[in-house]
Scaffold this motif. Structure first.
Motif, PDB file in Angstrom:
ATOM      1  N   ALA A 191       0.871  -1.224  -0.067  1.00 48.83           N
ATOM      2  CA  ALA A 191       0.030   0.038  -0.160  1.00 48.83           C
ATOM      3  C   ALA A 191       0.836   1.137   0.061  1.00 48.83           C
ATOM      4  O   ALA A 191       0.539   2.341  -0.568  1.00 48.83           O
ATOM      5  CB  ALA A 191      -0.952   0.105   1.350  1.00 48.83           C
ATOM      6  N   GLN A 192       1.891   1.191   0.688  1.00 52.38           N
ATOM      7  CA  GLN A 192       2.925   2.425   0.717  1.00 52.38           C
ATOM      8  C   GLN A 192       3.430   2.681  -0.834  1.00 52.38           C
ATOM      9  O   GLN A 192       3.589   3.834  -1.040  1.00 52.38           O
ATOM     10  CB  GLN A 192       4.152   2.148   1.556  1.00 52.38           C
ATOM     11  N   GLU A 193       3.659   1.762  -1.542  1.00 51.12           N
ATOM     12  CA  GLU A 193       4.320   2.107  -2.789  1.00 51.12           C
ATOM     13  C   GLU A 193       3.119   2.593  -3.677  1.00 51.12           C
ATOM     14  O   GLU A 193       3.136   3.304  -4.599  1.00 51.12           O
ATOM     15  CB  GLU A 193       4.864   0.673  -3.385  1.00 51.12           C
ATOM     16  N   GLU A 194       1.836   2.148  -3.312  1.00 47.85           N
ATOM     17  CA  GLU A 194       0.669   2.491  -4.235  1.00 47.85           C
ATOM     18  C   GLU A 194       0.419   3.756  -3.944  1.00 47.85           C
ATOM     19  O   GLU A 194      -0.051   4.629  -4.702  1.00 47.85           O
ATOM     20  CB  GLU A 194      -0.446   1.400  -3.838  1.00 47.85           C
ATOM     21  N   THR A 195       0.939   4.278  -2.788  1.00 46.03           N
ATOM     22  CA  THR A 195       0.579   5.618  -2.246  1.00 46.03           C
ATOM     23  C   THR A 195       1.702   6.665  -3.179  1.00 46.03           C
ATOM     24  O   THR A 195       1.068   7.736  -3.512  1.00 46.03           O
ATOM     25  CB  THR A 195       0.972   6.009  -0.771  1.00 46.03           C
ATOM     26  N   ASP A 196       2.794   6.019  -3.404  1.00 40.26           N
ATOM     27  CA  ASP A 196       3.623   6.769  -4.306  1.00 40.26           C
ATOM     28  C   ASP A 196       2.881   6.786  -5.607  1.00 40.26           C
ATOM     29  O   ASP A 196       3.140   7.853  -6.389  1.00 40.26           O
ATOM     30  CB  ASP A 196       4.908   6.011  -4.465  1.00 40.26           C
ATOM     31  N   HIS A 197       2.501   5.756  -6.209  1.00 41.21           N
ATOM     32  CA  HIS A 197       1.645   5.962  -7.412  1.00 41.21           C
ATOM     33  C   HIS A 197       0.641   6.791  -7.490  1.00 41.21           C
ATOM     34  O   HIS A 197       0.315   7.637  -8.411  1.00 41.21           O
ATOM     35  CB  HIS A 197       0.980   4.681  -7.875  1.00 41.21           C
ATOM     36  N   LEU A 198      -0.115   6.935  -6.314  1.00 43.12           N
ATOM     37  CA  LEU A 198      -1.243   7.713  -6.073  1.00 43.12           C
ATOM     38  C   LEU A 198      -0.802   9.271  -6.189  1.00 43.12           C
ATOM     39  O   LEU A 198      -1.346  10.154  -6.842  1.00 43.12           O
ATOM     40  CB  LEU A 198      -1.853   7.599  -4.807  1.00 43.12           C
ATOM     41  N   SER A 199       0.303   9.568  -5.542  1.00 44.80           N
ATOM     42  CA  SER A 199       0.969  10.818  -5.544  1.00 44.80           C
ATOM     43  C   SER A 199       1.535  11.303  -7.032  1.00 44.80           C
ATOM     44  O   SER A 199       1.002  12.466  -7.563  1.00 44.80           O
ATOM     45  CB  SER A 199       1.874  10.850  -4.520  1.00 44.80           C
ATOM     46  N   TRP A 200       2.062  10.457  -7.653  1.00 45.19           N
ATOM     47  CA  TRP A 200       2.749  10.769  -8.950  1.00 45.19           C
ATOM     48  C   TRP A 200       1.388  10.894  -9.972  1.00 45.19           C
ATOM     49  O   TRP A 200       1.642  11.917 -10.765  1.00 45.19           O
ATOM     50  CB  TRP A 200       3.456   9.625  -9.438  1.00 45.19           C
ATOM     51  N   CYS A 201       0.222  10.233  -9.834  1.00 48.04           N
ATOM     52  CA  CYS A 201      -0.761  10.521 -10.683  1.00 48.04           C
ATOM     53  C   CYS A 201      -1.502  11.653 -10.564  1.00 48.04           C
ATOM     54  O   CYS A 201      -1.788  12.415 -11.381  1.00 48.04           O
ATOM     55  CB  CYS A 201      -1.566   9.227 -10.697  1.00 48.04           C
ATOM     56  N   ALA A 202      -1.458  12.048  -9.306  1.00 52.47           N
ATOM     57  CA  ALA A 202      -2.125  13.103  -8.950  1.00 52.47           C
ATOM     58  C   ALA A 202      -1.246  14.619  -9.378  1.00 52.47           C
ATOM     59  O   ALA A 202      -1.785  15.497  -9.779  1.00 52.47           O
ATOM     60  CB  ALA A 202      -2.179  13.409  -7.349  1.00 52.47           C
ATOM     61  N   ASP A 203       0.222  14.353  -9.100  1.00 48.79           N
ATOM     62  CA  ASP A 203       0.940  15.391  -9.578  1.00 48.79           C
ATOM     63  C   ASP A 203       0.615  15.628 -11.162  1.00 48.79           C
ATOM     64  O   ASP A 203       0.702  16.768 -11.753  1.00 48.79           O
ATOM     65  CB  ASP A 203       2.375  15.058  -9.552  1.00 48.79           C
ATOM     66  N   ARG A 204       0.566  14.478 -11.899  1.00 46.74           N
ATOM     67  CA  ARG A 204       0.556  14.525 -13.280  1.00 46.74           C
ATOM     68  C   ARG A 204      -0.843  15.323 -13.864  1.00 46.74           C
ATOM     69  O   ARG A 204      -0.918  15.850 -14.816  1.00 46.74           O
ATOM     70  CB  ARG A 204       0.772  13.292 -13.977  1.00 46.74           C
ATOM     71  N   LEU A 205      -1.954  14.895 -12.937  1.00 38.68           N
ATOM     72  CA  LEU A 205      -3.167  15.442 -13.539  1.00 38.68           C
ATOM     73  C   LEU A 205      -3.115  17.048 -13.161  1.00 38.68           C
ATOM     74  O   LEU A 205      -3.677  17.509 -14.234  1.00 38.68           O
ATOM     75  CB  LEU A 205      -4.308  14.739 -12.644  1.00 38.68           C
ATOM     76  N   ARG A 206      -2.325  17.443 -12.238  1.00 37.89           N
ATOM     77  CA  ARG A 206      -2.295  18.897 -12.076  1.00 37.89           C
ATOM     78  C   ARG A 206      -1.627  19.465 -13.089  1.00 37.89           C
ATOM     79  O   ARG A 206      -1.875  20.506 -13.740  1.00 37.89           O
ATOM     80  CB  ARG A 206      -1.641  19.241 -10.799  1.00 37.89           C
ATOM     81  N   GLU A 207      -0.420  18.714 -13.757  1.00 41.15           N
ATOM     82  CA  GLU A 207       0.403  19.313 -14.716  1.00 41.15           C
ATOM     83  C   GLU A 207      -0.581  19.414 -16.102  1.00 41.15           C
ATOM     84  O   GLU A 207      -0.010  20.371 -16.926  1.00 41.15           O
ATOM     85  CB  GLU A 207       1.588  18.333 -14.966  1.00 41.15           C
ATOM     86  N   LEU A 208      -1.447  18.394 -16.321  1.00 38.14           N
ATOM     87  CA  LEU A 208      -2.321  18.511 -17.629  1.00 38.14           C
ATOM     88  C   LEU A 208      -3.407  19.321 -17.319  1.00 38.14           C
ATOM     89  O   LEU A 208      -4.461  19.103 -17.967  1.00 38.14           O
ATOM     90  CB  LEU A 208      -2.455  17.045 -17.704  1.00 38.14           C
ATOM     91  N   ASP A 209      -3.476  20.045 -16.266  1.00 33.52           N
ATOM     92  CA  ASP A 209      -4.638  20.918 -16.106  1.00 33.52           C
ATOM     93  C   ASP A 209      -5.973  20.071 -15.863  1.00 33.52           C
ATOM     94  O   ASP A 209      -7.087  20.686 -16.201  1.00 33.52           O
ATOM     95  CB  ASP A 209      -4.754  22.088 -16.947  1.00 33.52           C
ATOM     96  N   SER A 210      -5.852  19.130 -15.085  1.00 37.32           N
ATOM     97  CA  SER A 210      -7.259  18.313 -14.822  1.00 37.32           C
ATOM     98  C   SER A 210      -7.279  17.818 -13.476  1.00 37.32           C
ATOM     99  O   SER A 210      -6.804  18.451 -12.906  1.00 37.32           O
ATOM    100  CB  SER A 210      -6.833  16.768 -15.902  1.00 37.32           C
ATOM    101  N   ARG A 211      -8.216  16.849 -13.188  1.00 33.79           N
ATOM    102  CA  ARG A 211      -8.592  16.640 -11.858  1.00 33.79           C
ATOM    103  C   ARG A 211      -8.845  15.290 -11.568  1.00 33.79           C
ATOM    104  O   ARG A 211      -8.929  14.523 -12.633  1.00 33.79           O
ATOM    105  CB  ARG A 211      -9.630  17.210 -11.381  1.00 33.79           C
ATOM    106  N   PRO A 212      -8.752  14.701 -10.354  1.00 33.39           N
ATOM    107  CA  PRO A 212      -9.256  13.133 -10.042  1.00 33.39           C
ATOM    108  C   PRO A 212     -10.684  13.188 -10.435  1.00 33.39           C
ATOM    109  O   PRO A 212     -11.323  14.005 -10.642  1.00 33.39           O
ATOM    110  CB  PRO A 212      -8.790  13.135  -8.715  1.00 33.39           C
ATOM    111  N   SER A 213     -10.928  11.649 -10.260  1.00 35.29           N
ATOM    112  CA  SER A 213     -12.334  11.272 -10.599  1.00 35.29           C
ATOM    113  C   SER A 213     -13.404  11.756  -9.472  1.00 35.29           C
ATOM    114  O   SER A 213     -13.070  11.820  -8.111  1.00 35.29           O
ATOM    115  CB  SER A 213     -12.362   9.831 -10.629  1.00 35.29           C
ATOM    116  N   LEU A 214     -14.408  12.239  -9.894  1.00 32.90           N
ATOM    117  CA  LEU A 214     -15.289  12.738  -9.094  1.00 32.90           C
ATOM    118  C   LEU A 214     -16.055  11.745  -8.031  1.00 32.90           C
ATOM    119  O   LEU A 214     -16.590  11.941  -7.197  1.00 32.90           O
ATOM    120  CB  LEU A 214     -16.671  13.570  -9.821  1.00 32.90           C
ATOM    121  N   PHE A 215     -15.850  10.428  -8.683  1.00 34.29           N
ATOM    122  CA  PHE A 215     -16.333   9.180  -8.050  1.00 34.29           C
ATOM    123  C   PHE A 215     -15.488   8.381  -7.114  1.00 34.29           C
ATOM    124  O   PHE A 215     -15.519   7.298  -6.617  1.00 34.29           O
ATOM    125  CB  PHE A 215     -16.930   8.296  -8.902  1.00 34.29           C
TER     126      PHE A 215
END
Length: 214
Positions: free
Chosen positions: A90-114
């Protein structure tokens, strides 16, 4: 010297609630550096940017689901070694979660509403799997990671060619997911019988179709 107080059911409940809030609404920090590192940001056409954002939103949802699954399984795991294995993954998955969130911000987007729904469903599935025993617990890890590894491979092929920042993130995520599956197999995972893997794949396709847009 004061003896440590044994955790109560309320303590466990508060811990799980905090994990859920951090995953769904927070921004948990990564323990490892973002694989995109100094990879330059490329100019993307609007359609390419939307497509890349849709794929990275799917991957962010996948990490939300992974957190729910692992935390749900760990909450009911009988063997301390299995619980430790799940929490380490789960800790490594937290890394993935953080990296994906960073990339979404860079792409001027957001996480899923659901995301609250995805997390709650995954946590429930994880807890139910864990109640069947640690072999089933680890079997769900193997099947989940194999399916995630497959869709990451698809995303690496369909990302816009210029989007190297997203590609660097997904390459490391794919390696991590394969390792999680291998470790779970070595730890005694049971092979899940049909129709469970097929049902998981169907649910994944449903989730990806929604998360790509919402």
């Amino acid at each position: 010297m004061t003896a440590l107080r044994a955790p109560t059911p309320l303590d466990h409940l508060l811990t799980e609630a905090q994990r859920a809030l951090d995953t769904v609404f927070g921004n948990p920090p990564a323990a490892r550096a973002n694989p995109a590192g100094d990879t330059p940001e490329a100019a993307l056409e609007p359609a390419e940017r939307r497509h890349a954002a849709g794929l990275m939103r799917i991957n962010h949802v996948g990490e939300v689901c992974a957190q729910g699954l692992y935390f749900g399984q760990a909450a009911v795991a009988r063997d301390p070694a299995t619980r430790t294995h799940l929490l380490e993954a789960a800790q490594e998955e937290t890394d993935h979660l953080s990296w994906c969130a960073d990339r979404l911000r860079e792409l001027d987007s957001r996480p899923s509403l659901f995301n609250p729904l995805w997390y709650a469903g995954s946590y429930t599935i994880g807890a139910l799997a864990g109640l069947r025993g640690d072999g089933w617990n680890l079997g769900f890890v193997v099947e989940t990671e194999r399916q995630v590894e497959a869709h990451l491979g698809e995303h690496l092929e369909t990302l816009p060619a210029a989007d190297q920042r997203s590609r660097e993130i997904l390459k490391v995520m794919k390696i991590d997911e394969a390792r999680h599956a291998e470790h779970a197999e070595h730890a005694g995972a049971r092979r899940l019988p049909q129709p469970i893997p097929a049902a998981m794949a169907l649910a994944s396709r449903f989730m990806k179709a929604i998360a790509y847009r919402l």
